[in-house]
Write a protein that holds these residues in place. Sequence first.
Motif, PDB file in Angstrom:
ATOM      1  N   ASP A 188       0.601  -1.277  -0.105  1.00 40.83           N
ATOM      2  CA  ASP A 188      -0.134  -0.059   0.180  1.00 40.83           C
ATOM      3  C   ASP A 188       0.754   1.246   0.010  1.00 40.83           C
ATOM      4  N   LEU A 190       3.142   3.770  -1.540  1.00 41.35           N
ATOM      5  CA  LEU A 190       3.559   4.207  -2.836  1.00 41.35           C
ATOM      6  C   LEU A 190       5.249   4.316  -2.792  1.00 41.35           C
ATOM      7  N   TYR A 206       0.058  -2.048  -6.711  1.00 45.88           N
ATOM      8  CA  TYR A 206      -0.241  -0.682  -5.781  1.00 45.88           C
ATOM      9  C   TYR A 206      -1.620  -0.895  -5.313  1.00 45.88           C
ATOM     10  N   ASN A 208      -4.483   0.492  -3.170  1.00 53.76           N
ATOM     11  CA  ASN A 208      -4.785   1.903  -3.105  1.00 53.76           C
ATOM     12  C   ASN A 208      -6.278   2.058  -2.847  1.00 53.76           C
ATOM     13  N   LYS A 211      -7.935   5.160  -3.178  1.00 55.12           N
ATOM     14  CA  LYS A 211      -7.988   5.671  -4.494  1.00 55.12           C
ATOM     15  C   LYS A 211      -7.232   7.059  -4.307  1.00 55.12           C
ATOM     16  N   HIS A 212      -6.093   7.228  -3.715  1.00 56.15           N
ATOM     17  CA  HIS A 212      -5.382   8.419  -3.662  1.00 56.15           C
ATOM     18  C   HIS A 212      -4.825   8.472  -5.161  1.00 56.15           C
ATOM     19  N   HIS A 214      -1.997  10.055  -7.626  1.00 61.98           N
ATOM     20  CA  HIS A 214      -0.455  10.080  -7.763  1.00 61.98           C
ATOM     21  C   HIS A 214       0.084  10.037  -8.969  1.00 61.98           C
ATOM     22  N   GLU A 221      -2.237  -1.619 -10.324  1.00 63.50           N
ATOM     23  CA  GLU A 221      -2.961  -0.758  -9.252  1.00 63.50           C
ATOM     24  C   GLU A 221      -4.506  -1.247  -8.928  1.00 63.50           C
ATOM     25  N   ASP A 223      -7.851  -1.282  -6.092  1.00 67.73           N
ATOM     26  CA  ASP A 223      -8.460  -0.661  -4.857  1.00 67.73           C
ATOM     27  C   ASP A 223      -9.131  -1.557  -3.813  1.00 67.73           C
TER      28      ASP A 223
END
Length: 232
Positions: A188, A190, A206, A208, A211-212, A214, A221, A223
Amino acid sequence: MPQYKHLFFDLDHTLWDFERNSGATLAQLYTEFKLEQRGITAFEDFRVTYERHNEKFWERFRKGHIHRDELRWKRMWHTLLDFKIADNNLAHRLSAVYLERLPSQGKLMPFALEILDYCVAGNYQLHMITNGFEVTQWEKMRTSGIDHYFNKVITSESSNSMKPMPTIFAYAVEAAGASVAESLMIGDALEADILGAQGYGMDQVYYNPGKHAHEEKPTYEIDCLSRLKDIL
């Protein structure tokens, strides 16, 4: 898609639900140490303030600016100072009890057990790479019932290195008897997990859930942990 054989998971915030487990532990401390009577009128203020200092001191620890013992008690000391409580003994006591009780919390992230079972059924070799402390991380895994899933558990203490440094990834791959091409890092963080693995040449997922936004380009990626099934 590459044929991965070795999956390297992060622990905190990826499989082990750090926020919920830490919050439950802090709630115990807030009540038992009667912090409301010391001027911290709302538990949520205490929790948010501690988490902010915890993140700040972990960042300093990862960069080698402070030692482990400083991390462990100064995050609590600075939390108390924000509430104008300059009590060194209280900070040390709170820190000691927090560290003693935190690993006994067993809440996992959504779909953590399901995805671990899925990976085992798929004949993947599962390993752990974590910056956490050796004894603490093992207790977290045992308490939450996931320790038996992992063939190799690489901590910053055992490897004498720390994510995102490439040396910890090299140590982990060698310990697992793997190759970089058949390895995948899932985490998680980054910078620590994703950019660290990238710097070593390992593919990454990743995780996430928030849902930040970047600007990095991880290999994959997701979620939700359940979406690992789309990759593996």
